[in-house]
Motif scaffolding. Structure first.
Motif, PDB file in Angstrom:
ATOM      1  N   GLY A 254       0.701  -1.082   0.112  1.00  0.00           N
ATOM      2  CA  GLY A 254      -0.087  -0.061  -0.165  1.00  0.00           C
ATOM      3  C   GLY A 254       0.835   1.176   0.018  1.00  0.00           C
ATOM      4  N   LEU A 255       1.635   1.329   0.895  1.00  0.00           N
ATOM      5  CA  LEU A 255       2.764   2.628   0.951  1.00  0.00           C
ATOM      6  C   LEU A 255       3.496   2.667  -0.542  1.00  0.00           C
ATOM      7  CD1 LEU A 255       4.054   2.094   4.286  1.00  0.00           C
ATOM      8  CD2 LEU A 255       2.448   3.745   3.697  1.00  0.00           C
ATOM      9  N   ALA A 256       3.869   1.569  -1.222  1.00  0.00           N
ATOM     10  CA  ALA A 256       4.501   1.747  -2.236  1.00  0.00           C
ATOM     11  C   ALA A 256       3.649   2.101  -3.587  1.00  0.00           C
ATOM     12  CB  ALA A 256       5.270   0.315  -2.914  1.00  0.00           C
ATOM     13  N   GLY A 257       2.274   2.140  -3.372  1.00  0.00           N
ATOM     14  CA  GLY A 257       1.573   2.446  -4.555  1.00  0.00           C
ATOM     15  C   GLY A 257       1.101   1.409  -5.293  1.00  0.00           C
ATOM     16  N   CYS A 258       1.298   0.355  -4.802  1.00  0.00           N
ATOM     17  CA  CYS A 258       0.857  -0.972  -5.524  1.00  0.00           C
ATOM     18  C   CYS A 258      -0.518  -1.379  -5.319  1.00  0.00           C
ATOM     19  CB  CYS A 258       1.790  -1.973  -5.299  1.00  0.00           C
ATOM     20  SG  CYS A 258       3.469  -1.747  -5.617  1.00  0.00           S
ATOM     21  N   PRO A 259      -1.190  -1.498  -6.391  1.00  0.00           N
ATOM     22  CA  PRO A 259      -2.631  -2.032  -6.137  1.00  0.00           C
ATOM     23  C   PRO A 259      -2.479  -3.287  -5.743  1.00  0.00           C
ATOM     24  CG  PRO A 259      -2.323  -1.924  -8.461  1.00  0.00           C
ATOM     25  CD  PRO A 259      -1.034  -1.449  -7.761  1.00  0.00           C
ATOM     26  N   LEU A 260      -3.440  -3.638  -4.607  1.00  0.00           N
ATOM     27  CA  LEU A 260      -3.560  -5.056  -4.207  1.00  0.00           C
ATOM     28  C   LEU A 260      -4.704  -5.783  -5.132  1.00  0.00           C
ATOM     29  CD1 LEU A 260      -3.744  -4.485  -0.414  1.00  0.00           C
ATOM     30  CD2 LEU A 260      -1.811  -5.229  -1.863  1.00  0.00           C
ATOM     31  N   PRO A 261      -4.459  -7.380  -5.325  1.00  0.00           N
ATOM     32  CA  PRO A 261      -5.228  -7.975  -6.066  1.00  0.00           C
ATOM     33  C   PRO A 261      -6.757  -7.964  -5.487  1.00  0.00           C
ATOM     34  CG  PRO A 261      -3.575  -9.338  -5.482  1.00  0.00           C
ATOM     35  CD  PRO A 261      -3.042  -7.906  -4.630  1.00  0.00           C
ATOM     36  N   PRO A 262      -7.837  -8.276  -6.282  1.00  0.00           N
ATOM     37  CA  PRO A 262      -9.115  -8.287  -5.616  1.00  0.00           C
ATOM     38  C   PRO A 262      -9.059  -9.609  -4.756  1.00  0.00           C
ATOM     39  CG  PRO A 262      -9.005  -8.168  -8.144  1.00  0.00           C
ATOM     40  CD  PRO A 262      -7.477  -8.382  -7.705  1.00  0.00           C
ATOM     41  N   GLY A 263      -9.421  -9.255  -3.442  1.00  0.00           N
ATOM     42  CA  GLY A 263      -9.541 -10.310  -2.408  1.00  0.00           C
ATOM     43  C   GLY A 263      -8.275 -10.355  -1.760  1.00  0.00           C
ATOM     44  N   GLY A 264      -7.157  -9.541  -2.047  1.00  0.00           N
ATOM     45  CA  GLY A 264      -5.928  -9.484  -1.124  1.00  0.00           C
ATOM     46  C   GLY A 264      -5.072 -10.547  -1.826  1.00  0.00           C
ATOM     47  N   ILE A 265      -4.003 -10.648  -1.274  1.00  0.00           N
ATOM     48  CA  ILE A 265      -2.945 -11.338  -1.382  1.00  0.00           C
ATOM     49  C   ILE A 265      -3.041 -12.675  -0.810  1.00  0.00           C
ATOM     50  CG2 ILE A 265      -0.306 -11.729  -1.198  1.00  0.00           C
ATOM     51  CD1 ILE A 265       0.150  -8.709  -0.954  1.00  0.00           C
ATOM     52  N   LYS A 266      -2.923 -13.875  -1.847  1.00  0.00           N
ATOM     53  CA  LYS A 266      -3.272 -15.236  -1.350  1.00  0.00           C
ATOM     54  C   LYS A 266      -1.836 -15.955  -1.207  1.00  0.00           C
ATOM     55  CE  LYS A 266      -7.943 -14.975  -2.851  1.00  0.00           C
ATOM     56  NZ  LYS A 266      -8.657 -14.651  -1.671  1.00  0.00           N
ATOM     57  N   ILE A 267      -1.492 -16.037  -0.051  1.00  0.00           N
ATOM     58  CA  ILE A 267      -0.062 -16.630   0.229  1.00  0.00           C
ATOM     59  C   ILE A 267      -0.032 -17.864   1.075  1.00  0.00           C
ATOM     60  CG2 ILE A 267       1.233 -14.736  -0.256  1.00  0.00           C
ATOM     61  CD1 ILE A 267       1.386 -14.503   2.986  1.00  0.00           C
ATOM     62  N   ALA A 268       0.813 -18.695   0.747  1.00  0.00           N
ATOM     63  CA  ALA A 268       0.900 -20.025   1.612  1.00  0.00           C
ATOM     64  C   ALA A 268       1.591 -20.005   2.687  1.00  0.00           C
ATOM     65  CB  ALA A 268       1.213 -21.207   0.848  1.00  0.00           C
ATOM     66  N   VAL A 269       1.666 -20.180   3.882  1.00  0.00           N
ATOM     67  CA  VAL A 269       2.458 -20.038   5.289  1.00  0.00           C
ATOM     68  C   VAL A 269       2.908 -21.184   5.407  1.00  0.00           C
ATOM     69  CG1 VAL A 269       2.694 -19.124   7.392  1.00  0.00           C
ATOM     70  CG2 VAL A 269       1.177 -18.122   5.752  1.00  0.00           C
ATOM     71  N   ILE A 270       4.403 -21.253   5.129  1.00  0.00           N
ATOM     72  CA  ILE A 270       5.306 -22.530   5.757  1.00  0.00           C
ATOM     73  C   ILE A 270       5.828 -22.231   7.188  1.00  0.00           C
ATOM     74  CG2 ILE A 270       7.309 -24.057   4.868  1.00  0.00           C
ATOM     75  CD1 ILE A 270       6.967 -22.950   2.261  1.00  0.00           C
ATOM     76  N   HIS A 271       5.536 -23.372   7.938  1.00  0.00           N
ATOM     77  CA  HIS A 271       5.951 -23.302   9.600  1.00  0.00           C
ATOM     78  C   HIS A 271       7.113 -24.194   9.643  1.00  0.00           C
ATOM     79  CE1 HIS A 271       2.949 -20.626  11.330  1.00  0.00           C
ATOM     80  NE2 HIS A 271       2.172 -21.110  10.495  1.00  0.00           N
ATOM     81  N   TYR A 272       8.109 -23.878  10.169  1.00  0.00           N
ATOM     82  CA  TYR A 272       9.195 -24.651  10.434  1.00  0.00           C
ATOM     83  C   TYR A 272      10.023 -24.353  11.787  1.00  0.00           C
ATOM     84  CZ  TYR A 272      12.363 -20.786   9.068  1.00  0.00           C
ATOM     85  OH  TYR A 272      12.834 -19.717   9.106  1.00  0.00           O
ATOM     86  N   ASP A 273      10.895 -25.332  12.308  1.00  0.00           N
ATOM     87  CA  ASP A 273      11.624 -25.205  13.424  1.00  0.00           C
ATOM     88  C   ASP A 273      13.050 -25.431  12.853  1.00  0.00           C
ATOM     89  OD1 ASP A 273       9.605 -24.950  15.207  1.00  0.00           O
ATOM     90  OD2 ASP A 273       9.367 -26.935  15.782  1.00  0.00           O
ATOM     91  N   GLN A 274      13.887 -24.513  13.384  1.00  0.00           N
ATOM     92  CA  GLN A 274      15.218 -24.891  13.239  1.00  0.00           C
ATOM     93  C   GLN A 274      15.733 -25.957  14.318  1.00  0.00           C
ATOM     94  OE1 GLN A 274      17.728 -21.543  12.226  1.00  0.00           O
ATOM     95  NE2 GLN A 274      19.637 -22.424  13.140  1.00  0.00           N
TER      96      GLN A 274
END
Length: 178
Positions: A22-42
Protein backbone atom coordinates in the motif's frame (compact mmCIF):
# COMPACT_ATOMS: atom_id res chain seq x y z
CA UNK A 1 -6.30 2.83 27.97
CA UNK A 2 -5.49 1.03 24.74
CA UNK A 3 -6.22 -2.65 24.38
CA UNK A 4 -3.38 -4.77 22.96
CA UNK A 5 -4.24 -6.97 20.03
CA UNK A 6 -2.23 -10.17 19.57
CA UNK A 7 -1.55 -11.25 16.02
CA UNK A 8 0.09 -14.53 15.14
CA UNK A 9 3.49 -14.28 13.39
CA UNK A 10 1.87 -15.24 10.07
CA UNK A 11 -0.74 -12.46 10.40
CA UNK A 12 2.00 -9.97 11.29
CA UNK A 13 3.99 -10.88 8.17
CA UNK A 14 0.91 -10.60 5.97
CA UNK A 15 0.10 -7.21 7.51
CA UNK A 16 3.63 -5.98 6.82
CA UNK A 17 3.44 -7.18 3.20
CA UNK A 18 0.05 -5.53 2.70
CA UNK A 19 1.19 -2.30 4.35
CA UNK A 20 4.37 -2.27 2.26
CA UNK A 21 2.41 -2.77 -0.95
CA UNK A 22 0.00 0.00 0.00
CA UNK A 23 2.78 2.43 0.86
CA UNK A 24 4.55 1.64 -2.41
CA UNK A 25 1.41 2.57 -4.32
CA UNK A 26 0.95 -0.98 -5.61
CA UNK A 27 -2.66 -1.96 -6.11
CA UNK A 28 -3.58 -5.15 -4.29
CA UNK A 29 -5.26 -7.93 -6.25
CA UNK A 30 -9.00 -8.39 -5.69
CA UNK A 31 -9.49 -10.36 -2.49
CA UNK A 32 -6.01 -9.47 -1.20
CA UNK A 33 -2.77 -11.40 -1.43
CA UNK A 34 -3.21 -15.15 -1.34
CA UNK A 35 -0.07 -16.71 0.08
CA UNK A 36 0.83 -20.03 1.66
CA UNK A 37 2.53 -20.04 5.05
CA UNK A 38 5.30 -22.60 5.68
CA UNK A 39 5.86 -23.26 9.41
CA UNK A 40 9.21 -24.70 10.45
CA UNK A 41 11.57 -25.17 13.37
CA UNK A 42 15.33 -24.89 13.25
CA UNK A 43 16.69 -28.08 14.83
CA UNK A 44 20.42 -27.43 15.06
CA UNK A 45 23.71 -27.67 13.19
CA UNK A 46 26.06 -30.54 12.48
CA UNK A 47 29.01 -31.69 10.41
CA UNK A 48 28.26 -35.17 8.97
CA UNK A 49 25.01 -36.71 7.75
CA UNK A 50 24.39 -40.32 6.77
CA UNK A 51 21.81 -40.37 3.98
CA UNK A 52 20.40 -43.30 1.98
CA UNK A 53 22.79 -42.33 -0.85
CA UNK A 54 25.86 -42.22 1.42
CA UNK A 55 27.59 -39.98 3.93
CA UNK A 56 27.99 -36.22 3.46
CA UNK A 57 30.61 -34.33 5.43
CA UNK A 58 30.71 -30.55 5.44
CA UNK A 59 34.09 -29.17 4.33
CA UNK A 60 36.05 -26.86 6.67
CA UNK A 61 34.24 -23.56 7.27
CA UNK A 62 30.85 -25.13 6.49
CA UNK A 63 28.02 -26.72 8.48
CA UNK A 64 24.81 -28.57 7.82
CA UNK A 65 21.87 -26.70 9.33
CA UNK A 66 18.81 -28.82 10.05
CA UNK A 67 15.19 -27.69 9.93
CA UNK A 68 11.88 -29.48 10.44
CA UNK A 69 9.13 -28.40 8.07
CA UNK A 70 6.02 -28.71 10.23
CA UNK A 71 2.97 -27.53 8.29
CA UNK A 72 1.98 -25.61 5.21
CA UNK A 73 -1.10 -23.42 5.57
CA UNK A 74 -2.55 -23.09 2.10
CA UNK A 75 -6.03 -21.99 3.23
CA UNK A 76 -5.91 -18.71 1.30
CA UNK A 77 -4.53 -19.79 -2.12
CA UNK A 78 -7.09 -21.51 -4.35
CA UNK A 79 -4.45 -23.72 -6.01
CA UNK A 80 -3.12 -27.23 -5.35
CA UNK A 81 0.65 -27.43 -5.71
CA UNK A 82 3.67 -29.61 -5.01
CA UNK A 83 5.97 -28.50 -2.17
CA UNK A 84 9.53 -29.62 -2.91
CA UNK A 85 11.67 -29.50 0.28
CA UNK A 86 14.76 -29.67 -1.94
CA UNK A 87 13.98 -26.18 -3.27
CA UNK A 88 14.26 -24.48 0.14
CA UNK A 89 17.07 -22.00 0.65
CA UNK A 90 18.40 -20.09 3.63
CA UNK A 91 18.69 -16.36 3.81
CA UNK A 92 22.14 -16.21 5.33
CA UNK A 93 25.17 -13.96 5.31
CA UNK A 94 26.80 -16.48 2.94
CA UNK A 95 25.72 -17.24 -0.59
CA UNK A 96 27.42 -20.62 -0.22
CA UNK A 97 24.65 -23.11 0.36
CA UNK A 98 23.46 -26.45 -0.89
CA UNK A 99 20.14 -28.09 -0.08
CA UNK A 100 20.74 -31.73 0.91
CA UNK A 101 17.06 -32.50 0.60
CA UNK A 102 14.62 -34.29 2.81
CA UNK A 103 13.37 -37.79 3.41
CA UNK A 104 10.60 -38.47 0.92
CA UNK A 105 9.70 -36.59 -2.21
CA UNK A 106 7.47 -33.61 -2.90
CA UNK A 107 4.34 -33.08 -0.81
CA UNK A 108 0.96 -32.31 -2.38
CA UNK A 109 -0.49 -29.16 -0.82
CA UNK A 110 -4.25 -29.02 -1.43
CA UNK A 111 -6.00 -25.80 -2.39
CA UNK A 112 -7.57 -24.07 0.61
CA UNK A 113 -6.10 -26.63 3.02
CA UNK A 114 -3.42 -27.26 5.61
CA UNK A 115 -0.99 -30.15 5.27
CA UNK A 116 1.27 -31.60 7.96
CA UNK A 117 4.74 -32.24 6.54
CA UNK A 118 6.85 -33.01 9.64
CA UNK A 119 10.07 -33.68 7.70
CA UNK A 120 13.66 -32.66 8.37
CA UNK A 121 15.59 -30.74 5.71
CA UNK A 122 19.34 -30.18 5.72
CA UNK A 123 21.05 -27.21 4.07
CA UNK A 124 24.83 -26.97 3.96
CA UNK A 125 26.00 -23.41 4.54
CA UNK A 126 29.44 -21.87 4.19
CA UNK A 127 31.14 -18.95 5.82
CA UNK A 128 31.40 -20.32 9.33
CA UNK A 129 34.24 -19.04 11.51
CA UNK A 130 34.96 -22.38 13.15
CA UNK A 131 36.45 -25.02 10.87
CA UNK A 132 33.95 -27.63 12.12
CA UNK A 133 31.02 -25.24 11.49
CA UNK A 134 29.86 -25.37 15.11
CA UNK A 135 29.22 -21.61 15.19
CA UNK A 136 26.33 -22.16 12.74
CA UNK A 137 24.40 -23.37 15.80
CA UNK A 138 24.40 -19.80 17.14
CA UNK A 139 22.68 -18.27 14.12
CA UNK A 140 18.94 -18.25 13.50
CA UNK A 141 18.44 -18.90 9.79
CA UNK A 142 15.43 -17.89 7.71
CA UNK A 143 14.10 -20.35 5.15
CA UNK A 144 12.91 -19.13 1.76
CA UNK A 145 10.88 -21.01 -0.83
CA UNK A 146 11.29 -19.82 -4.42
CA UNK A 147 8.19 -18.66 -6.25
CA UNK A 148 7.82 -21.38 -8.86
CA UNK A 149 4.34 -21.61 -10.47
CA UNK A 150 1.93 -23.17 -9.89
CA UNK A 151 3.00 -22.72 -6.26
CA UNK A 152 1.56 -19.54 -4.79
CA UNK A 153 3.73 -16.98 -3.10
CA UNK A 154 4.90 -18.22 0.28
CA UNK A 155 6.06 -16.83 3.58
CA UNK A 156 8.13 -18.99 5.90
CA UNK A 157 7.55 -18.63 9.63
CA UNK A 158 10.30 -19.83 11.95
CA UNK A 159 8.53 -21.04 15.07
CA UNK A 160 11.92 -21.07 16.85
CA UNK A 161 12.72 -17.47 15.90
CA UNK A 162 13.38 -16.45 19.52
CA UNK A 163 16.09 -19.08 20.02
CA UNK A 164 19.68 -18.09 19.26
CA UNK A 165 21.61 -21.12 20.48
CA UNK A 166 20.70 -24.38 18.81
CA UNK A 167 22.14 -27.83 19.48
CA UNK A 168 25.45 -28.67 17.81
CA UNK A 169 26.40 -32.28 17.18
CA UNK A 170 29.01 -33.52 14.72
CA UNK A 171 26.50 -36.27 13.78
CA UNK A 172 23.42 -34.83 12.05
CA UNK A 173 21.48 -38.04 12.48
CA UNK A 174 21.73 -37.70 16.28
CA UNK A 175 19.91 -34.34 16.04
CA UNK A 176 16.95 -35.76 14.11
CA UNK A 177 16.79 -39.04 15.99
CA UNK A 178 18.06 -41.18 13.14
Amino acid sequence: MMQRIFWSPAKRVVAIVLLGAGLAGCPLPPGGIKIAVIHYDQIGACHTATLPDGTITAPPGHAIVLFRIKTIDNTAPPVTWQFNPGALQVNSPSDEQSNLGSMGGPVTVPANGIVTVNRPVGIMVGGTVNADGSDAATYNYTLLYPNVPPAPGTISVNDTRDIHNFPWNPNCNALIGG
